[in-house]
Scaffold this motif. Structure first.
Motif, short mmCIF file in Angstrom:
data_model
loop_
_atom_site.label_atom_id
_atom_site.label_comp_id
_atom_site.label_asym_id
_atom_site.label_seq_id
_atom_site.Cartn_x
_atom_site.Cartn_y
_atom_site.Cartn_z
N GLY A 83 -7.83 2.53 -23.36
CA GLY A 83 -8.25 2.60 -21.97
C GLY A 83 -7.81 1.43 -21.14
N TRP A 84 -8.03 1.57 -19.86
CA TRP A 84 -7.75 0.52 -18.88
C TRP A 84 -9.02 0.24 -18.08
N TYR A 85 -9.27 -1.04 -17.88
CA TYR A 85 -10.39 -1.51 -17.08
C TYR A 85 -9.84 -2.49 -16.06
N ARG A 86 -10.62 -2.78 -15.03
CA ARG A 86 -10.18 -3.76 -14.04
C ARG A 86 -11.37 -4.60 -13.59
N GLN A 87 -11.03 -5.79 -13.13
CA GLN A 87 -12.07 -6.72 -12.70
C GLN A 87 -11.61 -7.52 -11.51
N ASP A 123 -7.43 -1.38 -4.89
CA ASP A 123 -7.04 -1.33 -6.30
C ASP A 123 -6.67 -2.71 -6.82
N THR A 124 -6.61 -3.69 -5.94
CA THR A 124 -6.27 -5.05 -6.34
C THR A 124 -7.29 -5.59 -7.33
N ALA A 125 -6.82 -6.04 -8.48
CA ALA A 125 -7.71 -6.55 -9.53
C ALA A 125 -6.85 -7.03 -10.70
N VAL A 126 -7.52 -7.64 -11.66
CA VAL A 126 -6.88 -7.89 -12.95
C VAL A 126 -7.17 -6.68 -13.83
N TYR A 127 -6.12 -6.10 -14.39
CA TYR A 127 -6.26 -4.91 -15.22
C TYR A 127 -6.17 -5.30 -16.70
N TYR A 128 -7.12 -4.80 -17.47
CA TYR A 128 -7.19 -5.09 -18.90
C TYR A 128 -7.09 -3.79 -19.69
N THR A 143 -1.75 -6.63 -7.40
CA THR A 143 -2.09 -6.96 -6.03
C THR A 143 -1.43 -5.96 -5.10
N VAL A 144 -2.26 -5.31 -4.28
CA VAL A 144 -1.76 -4.32 -3.32
C VAL A 144 -1.97 -4.89 -1.93
N SER A 145 -0.88 -5.24 -1.29
CA SER A 145 -0.97 -5.91 0.01
C SER A 145 0.33 -5.75 0.77
N SER A 146 0.21 -5.68 2.09
CA SER A 146 1.40 -5.62 2.93
C SER A 146 1.79 -7.01 3.38
N PRO A 167 0.84 -1.21 0.00
CA PRO A 167 0.00 0.00 0.00
C PRO A 167 0.87 1.26 0.00
N GLY A 168 0.46 2.22 -0.82
CA GLY A 168 1.23 3.44 -0.98
C GLY A 168 2.27 3.38 -2.09
N GLY A 169 2.47 2.20 -2.63
CA GLY A 169 3.47 2.03 -3.68
C GLY A 169 2.95 2.39 -5.06
N SER A 170 3.79 2.16 -6.05
CA SER A 170 3.47 2.53 -7.43
C SER A 170 3.74 1.38 -8.38
N LEU A 171 2.99 1.38 -9.46
CA LEU A 171 3.21 0.46 -10.57
C LEU A 171 2.88 1.20 -11.86
N ARG A 172 3.50 0.75 -12.94
CA ARG A 172 3.21 1.32 -14.26
C ARG A 172 2.86 0.17 -15.20
N LEU A 173 1.65 0.24 -15.73
CA LEU A 173 1.20 -0.75 -16.70
C LEU A 173 1.41 -0.21 -18.11
N SER A 174 1.69 -1.11 -19.03
CA SER A 174 1.79 -0.72 -20.43
C SER A 174 1.05 -1.74 -21.29
N CYS A 175 0.60 -1.29 -22.43
CA CYS A 175 -0.14 -2.15 -23.36
C CYS A 175 0.16 -1.68 -24.78
N ARG A 176 0.76 -2.56 -25.57
CA ARG A 176 1.13 -2.21 -26.93
C ARG A 176 0.25 -2.98 -27.91
#
Length: 120
Positions: A35-39, A89-94, A117-120, A14-23
């Motif tokens: 766009g980005w969606y999550r489930q 924010d934990t989810a699968v991002y599409y 996955t956002v977890s300590s 929690p409080g951290g960062s991630l960067r997603l990319s999609c080509r």
């Protein structure tokens, strides 16, 4: 005809960062909205953020000020910078892209999904 390759998911505290990319690649003549969606398992897929070809962005209220969507039109790539991540924010991002193919057909395509996955 169109392939989407996502990367950047993972486990973060929690409080951290991630960067997603999609080509996007394939028989693409033009790319429109990206766009980005999550489930979450058992729930409906929800919009996180979108960006038009002109750079107009739209965000889910709960991520405003924490997430930033951007795109590289030369590379047909969309990014999602996620800061101040929370367990919810934990989810699968599409990723999702709307394209016009060289055949003239217009359609939207989905990436394979990447787990965040956002977890300590």
């Amino acid at each position: 005809q169109v392939q989407l390759v996502e990367s950047g998911g993972g486990l973060v505290q929690p409080g951290g960062s991630l960067r997603l990319s999609c080509r996007a690649s394939g028989s693409i003549f033009s790319v429109y909205t990206m766009g980005w969606y999550r489930q979450v398992l058992g729930k409906q897929r929800e919009l996180v953020a979108t960006i038009t070809g002109g750079g107009v962005t739209n965000y889910k209220d709960s991520v405003k000020g924490r997430f930033t969507i951007s795109r590289d039109n030369a590379e047909n790539t969309v990014y999602l910078q996620m800061n101040s991540l929370k367990p919810e924010d934990t989810a699968v991002y599409y990723c999702n892209v709307q394209v016009r193919l060289y055949t003239g057909r217009v359609g939207d395509y989905w990436g394979q999904g990447t787990q965040v996955t956002v977890s300590s």
